[in-house]
Enzyme design. Sequence first.
Site, short mmCIF file in Angstrom:
data_model
loop_
_atom_site.label_atom_id
_atom_site.label_comp_id
_atom_site.label_asym_id
_atom_site.label_seq_id
_atom_site.Cartn_x
_atom_site.Cartn_y
_atom_site.Cartn_z
N LYS A 93 -1.87 -7.28 -0.68
CA LYS A 93 -1.78 -6.01 -1.41
C LYS A 93 -2.22 -6.21 -2.85
O LYS A 93 -3.00 -5.42 -3.40
CB LYS A 93 -0.34 -5.47 -1.37
CG LYS A 93 0.03 -4.87 -0.02
CD LYS A 93 1.52 -4.60 0.12
CE LYS A 93 1.83 -4.12 1.54
NZ LYS A 93 3.26 -4.07 1.85
N GLN A 115 8.95 -4.59 -0.99
CA GLN A 115 8.59 -5.13 0.32
C GLN A 115 9.84 -5.28 1.19
O GLN A 115 10.82 -5.91 0.78
CB GLN A 115 7.89 -6.50 0.13
CG GLN A 115 7.38 -7.12 1.41
CD GLN A 115 6.24 -6.32 2.04
OE1 GLN A 115 5.33 -5.86 1.36
NE2 GLN A 115 6.29 -6.14 3.35
N ASP A 141 5.25 4.16 -0.89
CA ASP A 141 5.51 3.89 0.53
C ASP A 141 6.00 5.15 1.25
O ASP A 141 6.05 5.19 2.48
CB ASP A 141 6.58 2.80 0.67
CG ASP A 141 6.02 1.49 1.20
OD1 ASP A 141 4.89 1.51 1.74
OD2 ASP A 141 6.71 0.47 1.10
#
Length: 296
Positions: free
Chosen positions: A54, A98, A121
């Site tokens: 990422k 994460q 997200d």
Amino acid sequence: MTASIIDGKAFAASVRDDVAARVGQLKKSTGITPGLAVVLVGEDPASQVYVRSKGKQTVEVGMNSYEHKLGADISEADLLALIESLNDDPAVHGILVQLPLPKHLNEDLVINAINPAKDVDGFHLSNVGLLGTGQDSMVPCTPLGCLMMLREHHGSLSGLEAVVVGRSNIVGKPMAQLLLGDSCTVTIAHSRTKNLADVVRRADIVVAAVGRPEMIKGDWIKPGATVIDVGINRVAAPEKGEGKTRLVGDVDFASAAKVAGAITPVPGGVGPMTIACLLSNTLTACCRANPETSAA
Ligand code: NDP
């Protein structure tokens, strides 16, 4: 019939090119550089690989990447304090924590501490609610990538029968909401679903998000259906040598590709689209935070 392959890798490259062009234009016209902060707690090897990838792709499209690597024993209070500081930082437009987090940290609490406008997200309760009610929201990256591939392949999805196998908050449920938003007739299947093969056989579109290697077989697939395989499973590959492994999806690709009209491979399907959509969401968050940039 042999299915056409939906090339997520190539599609993701085109999404990244588009994001890079718009980031370049944004910087030139306003001097603003979108910034993505990624928070990694602990040393889970798969999470480390995702975070590295990422960060690399964020920089490649011209955005700033801020990585925060924290020890597995960080307290909830310290993690929440970091999130609050990222919420307040004007250089940070997107925040991603994460998952999974170590057991002593409450994932819901942590995710809901992120400013929803920076929740790239799309897991914050506000964004879940907005998506569920058909309003503008940050859309979770994996289902968004799946939807983009389906729209590209089919054009309109209206009226198609879609079966999503898996009901997780991060893939299955938002995927179903997105398909409903595009006027599919949607069934969500899960571990208690009876006669799963028959349910899947009804579908014009199958999205597999189960986490069970090659569970969905070719004879479950309606001839000509489109199959999107979200699963990423590492299995032993003795044919490659002792101790070697390979990645497979939740769909038995070899048998399904003989029946389906189109199918995503693993790897090279949904995975690359997930990160491309994260970059796109970060640019969107930046533009929304700076309304004068709406031309970007
Ligand atoms: P979860 O484990 O959170 O959810 C799995 C879902 O599958 C659950 O709803 C479960 O049902 C259902 N399920 C499990 N076994 C069966 C079964 N035998 N029959 C029918 N349904 C079953 O997984 P995620 O949604 O997080 O991930 C799914 C897969 O997608 C994983 O392989 C993961 O690695 C991959 N993934 C890939 C991403 C990408 O970028 N390509 C991103 C995110 C995930 P129940 O609710 O009843 O337990």
